[in-house]
Design a protein around this motif. Structure first.
Motif, PDB file in Angstrom:
ATOM      1  N   PHE A 118     -45.356  66.194  24.617  1.00 56.49           N
ATOM      2  CA  PHE A 118     -46.071  64.938  24.363  1.00 56.49           C
ATOM      3  C   PHE A 118     -47.536  65.206  24.027  1.00 56.49           C
ATOM      4  O   PHE A 118     -48.108  64.621  23.104  1.00 56.49           O
ATOM      5  CB  PHE A 118     -45.929  64.031  25.595  1.00 56.49           C
ATOM      6  N   MET A 119     -48.134  66.178  24.768  1.00 54.23           N
ATOM      7  CA  MET A 119     -49.548  66.490  24.508  1.00 54.23           C
ATOM      8  C   MET A 119     -49.715  67.078  23.114  1.00 54.23           C
ATOM      9  O   MET A 119     -50.660  66.784  22.404  1.00 54.23           O
ATOM     10  CB  MET A 119     -50.088  67.433  25.585  1.00 54.23           C
ATOM     11  N   LYS A 120     -48.715  67.904  22.735  1.00 51.86           N
ATOM     12  CA  LYS A 120     -48.762  68.488  21.381  1.00 51.86           C
ATOM     13  C   LYS A 120     -48.754  67.384  20.334  1.00 51.86           C
ATOM     14  O   LYS A 120     -49.505  67.397  19.362  1.00 51.86           O
ATOM     15  CB  LYS A 120     -47.539  69.402  21.172  1.00 51.86           C
ATOM     16  N   LEU A 121     -47.882  66.415  20.554  1.00 50.63           N
ATOM     17  CA  LEU A 121     -47.784  65.291  19.610  1.00 50.63           C
ATOM     18  C   LEU A 121     -49.108  64.540  19.517  1.00 50.63           C
ATOM     19  O   LEU A 121     -49.587  64.218  18.421  1.00 50.63           O
ATOM     20  CB  LEU A 121     -46.668  64.321  20.056  1.00 50.63           C
ATOM     21  N   LEU A 122     -49.721  64.318  20.685  1.00 48.91           N
ATOM     22  CA  LEU A 122     -50.994  63.583  20.690  1.00 48.91           C
ATOM     23  C   LEU A 122     -52.045  64.348  19.900  1.00 48.91           C
ATOM     24  O   LEU A 122     -52.794  63.781  19.098  1.00 48.91           O
ATOM     25  CB  LEU A 122     -51.475  63.365  22.139  1.00 48.91           C
ATOM     26  N   LYS A 123     -52.070  65.663  20.114  1.00 44.54           N
ATOM     27  CA  LYS A 123     -53.080  66.474  19.417  1.00 44.54           C
ATOM     28  C   LYS A 123     -52.837  66.432  17.913  1.00 44.54           C
ATOM     29  O   LYS A 123     -53.751  66.320  17.106  1.00 44.54           O
ATOM     30  CB  LYS A 123     -53.042  67.923  19.935  1.00 44.54           C
ATOM     31  N   ARG A 124     -51.532  66.547  17.543  1.00 46.61           N
ATOM     32  CA  ARG A 124     -51.182  66.534  16.117  1.00 46.61           C
ATOM     33  C   ARG A 124     -51.613  65.208  15.475  1.00 46.61           C
ATOM     34  O   ARG A 124     -52.213  65.169  14.422  1.00 46.61           O
ATOM     35  CB  ARG A 124     -49.679  66.729  15.966  1.00 46.61           C
ATOM     36  N   LYS A 125     -51.298  64.143  16.171  1.00 46.99           N
ATOM     37  CA  LYS A 125     -51.639  62.806  15.652  1.00 46.99           C
ATOM     38  C   LYS A 125     -53.138  62.667  15.468  1.00 46.99           C
ATOM     39  O   LYS A 125     -53.624  62.091  14.496  1.00 46.99           O
ATOM     40  CB  LYS A 125     -51.138  61.730  16.618  1.00 46.99           C
ATOM     41  N   LYS A 126     -53.841  63.193  16.452  1.00 49.15           N
ATOM     42  CA  LYS A 126     -55.290  63.080  16.396  1.00 49.15           C
ATOM     43  C   LYS A 126     -55.832  63.844  15.197  1.00 49.15           C
ATOM     44  O   LYS A 126     -56.689  63.366  14.449  1.00 49.15           O
ATOM     45  CB  LYS A 126     -55.872  63.640  17.700  1.00 49.15           C
ATOM     46  N   MET A 127     -55.239  65.044  15.015  1.00 53.58           N
ATOM     47  CA  MET A 127     -55.696  65.882  13.902  1.00 53.58           C
ATOM     48  C   MET A 127     -55.395  65.222  12.561  1.00 53.58           C
ATOM     49  O   MET A 127     -56.188  65.198  11.643  1.00 53.58           O
ATOM     50  CB  MET A 127     -55.019  67.256  13.974  1.00 53.58           C
ATOM     51  N   GLU A 128     -54.174  64.725  12.461  1.00 51.92           N
ATOM     52  CA  GLU A 128     -53.773  64.122  11.179  1.00 51.92           C
ATOM     53  C   GLU A 128     -54.462  62.789  10.926  1.00 51.92           C
ATOM     54  O   GLU A 128     -54.410  62.254   9.826  1.00 51.92           O
ATOM     55  CB  GLU A 128     -52.258  63.859  11.168  1.00 51.92           C
ATOM     56  N   GLY A 129     -55.051  62.269  12.000  1.00 55.11           N
ATOM     57  CA  GLY A 129     -55.670  60.936  11.862  1.00 55.11           C
ATOM     58  C   GLY A 129     -54.622  59.912  11.480  1.00 55.11           C
ATOM     59  O   GLY A 129     -54.842  59.003  10.686  1.00 55.11           O
ATOM     60  N   ASP A 130     -53.425  60.167  12.020  1.00 55.95           N
ATOM     61  CA  ASP A 130     -52.314  59.284  11.712  1.00 55.95           C
ATOM     62  C   ASP A 130     -52.546  57.950  12.423  1.00 55.95           C
ATOM     63  O   ASP A 130     -52.296  57.793  13.605  1.00 55.95           O
ATOM     64  CB  ASP A 130     -51.035  59.959  12.219  1.00 55.95           C
ATOM     65  N   VAL A 131     -53.068  57.049  11.704  1.00 51.34           N
ATOM     66  CA  VAL A 131     -53.447  55.776  12.320  1.00 51.34           C
ATOM     67  C   VAL A 131     -52.229  55.027  12.820  1.00 51.34           C
ATOM     68  O   VAL A 131     -52.125  54.636  13.956  1.00 51.34           O
ATOM     69  CB  VAL A 131     -54.224  54.905  11.305  1.00 51.34           C
ATOM     70  N   CYS A 132     -51.289  54.921  11.948  1.00 50.30           N
ATOM     71  CA  CYS A 132     -50.099  54.162  12.352  1.00 50.30           C
ATOM     72  C   CYS A 132     -49.040  54.391  11.314  1.00 50.30           C
ATOM     73  O   CYS A 132     -49.323  54.472  10.127  1.00 50.30           O
ATOM     74  CB  CYS A 132     -50.433  52.675  12.404  1.00 50.30           C
ATOM     75  N   GLU A 133     -47.845  54.540  11.747  1.00 51.20           N
ATOM     76  CA  GLU A 133     -46.807  54.785  10.756  1.00 51.20           C
ATOM     77  C   GLU A 133     -46.511  53.530   9.918  1.00 51.20           C
ATOM     78  O   GLU A 133     -45.900  53.599   8.880  1.00 51.20           O
ATOM     79  CB  GLU A 133     -45.528  55.288  11.407  1.00 51.20           C
ATOM     80  N   ASN A 134     -46.981  52.396  10.370  1.00 54.62           N
ATOM     81  CA  ASN A 134     -46.830  51.188   9.559  1.00 54.62           C
ATOM     82  C   ASN A 134     -48.120  50.934   8.819  1.00 54.62           C
ATOM     83  O   ASN A 134     -48.892  50.057   9.163  1.00 54.62           O
ATOM     84  CB  ASN A 134     -46.514  49.991  10.441  1.00 54.62           C
ATOM     85  N   ASP A 135     -48.349  51.724   7.808  1.00 52.63           N
ATOM     86  CA  ASP A 135     -49.590  51.596   7.065  1.00 52.63           C
ATOM     87  C   ASP A 135     -49.637  50.232   6.405  1.00 52.63           C
ATOM     88  O   ASP A 135     -48.692  49.780   5.812  1.00 52.63           O
ATOM     89  CB  ASP A 135     -49.620  52.709   6.011  1.00 52.63           C
ATOM     90  N   THR A 136     -50.766  49.571   6.541  1.00 53.38           N
ATOM     91  CA  THR A 136     -50.803  48.194   6.049  1.00 53.38           C
ATOM     92  C   THR A 136     -51.662  48.023   4.810  1.00 53.38           C
ATOM     93  O   THR A 136     -51.917  46.916   4.380  1.00 53.38           O
ATOM     94  CB  THR A 136     -51.333  47.264   7.155  1.00 53.38           C
ATOM     95  N   GLU A 137     -52.082  49.173   4.235  1.00 55.17           N
ATOM     96  CA  GLU A 137     -52.857  49.035   2.998  1.00 55.17           C
ATOM     97  C   GLU A 137     -51.979  48.476   1.895  1.00 55.17           C
ATOM     98  O   GLU A 137     -50.805  48.794   1.801  1.00 55.17           O
ATOM     99  CB  GLU A 137     -53.348  50.419   2.558  1.00 55.17           C
ATOM    100  N   ASP A 138     -52.565  47.707   1.047  1.00 53.27           N
ATOM    101  CA  ASP A 138     -51.814  47.240  -0.113  1.00 53.27           C
ATOM    102  C   ASP A 138     -51.472  48.435  -0.989  1.00 53.27           C
ATOM    103  O   ASP A 138     -52.283  49.319  -1.204  1.00 53.27           O
ATOM    104  CB  ASP A 138     -52.657  46.264  -0.938  1.00 53.27           C
TER     105      ASP A 138
END
Ligand SMILES: Nc1ncnc2c1ncn2[C@@H]1O[C@H](COP(=O)(O)OP(=O)(O)OP(=O)(O)O)[C@@H](O)[C@H]1O
Length: 644
Positions: A582-602
């Motif tokens: 889980f910690m690995k995932l958190l670090k990865r997400k933080k690095m990727e700046g993965d805001v949200c998998e439901n990207d809401t940009e047009d």
């Protein structure tokens, strides 16, 4: 002294008595034979009747018979007497009938056969008796003289009084009973809301349900002058049967209620129905395809009813008679002229005491033909909440009947702010403490004033891909809203409705205004506290864990949903391994700046146009085509095609 001896002395001898009797009998016999010989039977009958009339002692009373039916139709006097007399039973009555149907609110008491009672009116006493006789009636098909007979009951009231009161009874007493019974029936009447059942192929039918909307003129936040004007108008309308007949107009009245969402248009309709005791017919034009269906539906509506067409500007795409909209007339089976013709013609001439109400948030968009006087006789502007309106709501919601020390300030604030009664009502429900509530309300007024929040309901029409305005949809937002506000919420208690959305900012403000979506709950990313709940659920870690400190630091800077956390915590049975993963995932997400998998940009589509469509997210796949999607779809359609 008079004595027996004297009597004997004056009595004729028995022989003379017998001879006198014999001659008298002979004379009578002779007269009778002569009468029978010379006077025809009908004249004889008439003479006997006349003779009997003169020798009979004359009664001073008159008895009226009030039968249950006069041939085919029911006798209204009978029905009225039955209702009226049920309130006049006295301790002297020995047998009464009692009943209650599922639709009735109270027990009904009726006289049992043979029961009598006395009523008084204008100081005169009237005797009533209920009579029910049974007789055998031979079936008309019974040619063989069989004993095929049906038992029939004849029910009637006898009303007896002194003859000198005959005029008074006919002119005042019986009309009084008719009126009284109508009032009683109105009071007991369970109002109905009729709505379209469109399960029949292209051919809707009315379904009805009890209307229990609590709105009344007392609870309505409206300018008292306007309120009085509406009540007076309704009173005048129901009293003017003869007037409408005299001037050759159908006994109907049209009201146009217009104003922003949440200003009480639906509440006013319910208040009118409750006041007049009229049923409501909620006509959703989107569900009607052809003029012929509309005609059948309108003809199936009852007298003393209110026909409501809500959001007339956006429920149906009626061809505009003034401008034309490019479509061939033959393409459209339900037409504005069809609607108008039925309302003016057939419908209103086939019934009495009809009220028709159109509501709209945009009066200016309506075809003038639709709202001209004679069709919509009275236009009622339901506007923002005034100080007077606020006081009604404060009395309803906070039970403040007199002044409050905050009222002065509220008066100044509310008069410069555009706030709907629905918003005020919502604010006044927020706390049980009056002071806190009013302070919160004043804060809201100040904020609104500062923001210059003119109206939360932006109502621009949207243009579709072809550049045409499109309004016709099978599932419309207005249909949904009308249903929620009208039928659904007025026909039941303790209902909760929940809408979910991934994009609150895309929703039409009309959909989520106070009074509809009272509480907006933001379900956000997983916090450290949220993680601890999930760790307890999935890993059964009830206290701290040595990894928790690091996780706290990581999770607070990462946008990870509870669903993702849960998924990760299920990956392994071993707690250490799981938390490390889980910690690995958190670090990865933080690095990727993965805001949200439901990207809401047009996104920009192949044509270079902006498209509101998104890649199908895992969360959407899981949800499938449930209610959330339908609401989202309805909303999207609405924002594309029309606004409120
Ligand atoms: N004038 C009012 N007096 C009392 N309560 C009101 C008034 N206006 C709105 N409300 C409250 O707000 C809620 C929403 O009002 P209502 O549905 O009557 O508004 P509306 O004008 O018909 O809105 P829409 O145009 O969106 O259908 C009601 O349930 C009621 O509690």
């Amino acid at each position: 002294m008079f004595s027996l001896t004297n009597m004997h002395m004056h009595m004729p001898p028995p022989t003379s008595i017998f001879s006198a009797y014999a001659s008298m009998t002979a004379t009578i016999m002779l007269l009778r034979t002569m009468t029978n010989e010379f006077i025809p039977q009908p004249i004889r009958g008439y003479l006997f009747k006349a003779f009997r009339y003169f020798i009979k002692p004359h009664s001073t009373d008159l008895t009226l018979i009030v039968e249950e039916s006069n041939g085919i139709a029911r006798n209204q006097v009978y029905d009225a007497a039955q209702t009226y007399l049920s309130t006049k039973v006295s301790p002297d009555n020995e047998r009464l009938k009692v009943s209650k149907s599922s639709k009735e609110k109270k027990l009904t008491i009726r006289l049992e056969k043979g029961e009598k009672l006395v009523d008084s009116f204008n100081g005169v006493f009237f005797k009533w008796r209920f009579i029910c006789t049974e007789s055998d009636k031979n079936s008309p098909n019974d040619n063989n003289n069989n004993s095929n007979s049906t038992r029939s009951e004849k029910k009637y009231f006898e009303l007896s009084f002194h003859k000198k009161h005959k005029e008074m009874v006919l002119e005042y007493y019986l009309p009084f009973i008719l009126e009284k019974a109508k009032e009683m029936k109105d009071e007991e009447r369970v109002l109905k809301m009729h709505t379209l059942n469109t399960s029949y192929h292209h051919n809707g039918k009315w379904d009805s349900i009890n209307l229990e909307h609590p709105s009344t003129f007392e609870t309505l936040a409206m300018e008292s002058e306007l309120k009085k004007e509406v009540i007076d108008d309704l009173d005048r309308f129901v009293k003017r049967k003869e007037f409408y007949k005299r001037v050759g107009r159908a006994w109907k009245r049209g009201y146009l209620l217009y104003g922003p969402p949440g200003t009480g248009k639906s509440s006013l309709i319910a208040a009118m129905a409750n006041y007049l005791k009229f049923d409501i017919y909620d006509l959703q034009l989107v569900n009607i395809v052809r003029d012929s269906d509309l005609r059948n539906l309108l003809l199936a509506t009852a007298n003393r009813s209110i026909l409501v067409i809500e959001d007339i500007d956006c429920t149906v795409d009626l061809p505009n008679r003034r401008h034309g909209d490019g479509r061939k007339q033959s393409d459209v089976q339900l037409t504005l002229s069809g609607l108008l013709n039925f309302i003016d013609g057939l419908w209103s001439s086939c019934g009495d005491e009809r009220i028709i109400i159109f509501t709209t948030n945009h009066k200016e968009r309506l075809d003038p033909a639709l709202i001209r006087p004679g069709r919509m006789d009275k236009h009622i502007n339901m506007s923002y909440c005034s100080y007077e309106g606020f006081k009604v709501l404060a009395s309803n919601y906070l039970e403040i009947s007199s002044d409050h020390h905050y009222f002065g300030e509220i008066k100044g604030l509310i008069e410069n702010t555009q706030i709907t009664p629905a918003q005020v009502a919502e604010e006044l429900m927020k706390d049980d403490d009056i002071e806190t509530t009013l302070e919160g309300f004043m804060k809201l007024l100040k904020r609104k004033k500062m923001e210059g929040d003119v109206c939360e309901n932006d109502t621009e029409d949207n243009v579709n891909a072809n550049g045409n305005k499109s309004k016709r949809h099978k599932l419309t937002l207005s249909g949904l809203l009308n249903f929620i506000d009208g039928l659904w919420s007025s026909c039941g208690d303790e209902r909760i409705i929940i809408f979910t959305t991934n994009h609150k900012e895309r929703l039409d403000p009309a959909l989520i205004r106070p009074g509809r979506m009272d509480k907006h709950i933001n379900m956000s990313y997983c916090s450290y506290e949220g993680f601890k709940v999930l760790a307890s659920n999935y890993l059964e870690i009830s206290s701290d864990h040595h990894y928790f400190g690091e996780i706290k630091g990581l999770i607070e800077n990462t946008q990870i949903t509870p669903a993702q956390v849960a998924e990760e915590l299920m990956k392994d049975d071993d707690i250490e391994t799981t938390l490390e993963g889980f910690m690995k995932l958190l670090k990865r997400k933080k690095m990727e700046g993965d805001v949200c998998e439901n990207d809401t940009e047009d996104n920009v589509n192949a044509n270079g146009n902006k498209s509101k469509r998104h890649k199908v997210s895992s969360c959407k796949l899981k949800r499938g085509v449930g209610i959330g999607n339908r609401i989202g779809a309805a909303t999207q359609r609405r924002t594309r095609s029309f606004g409120r």
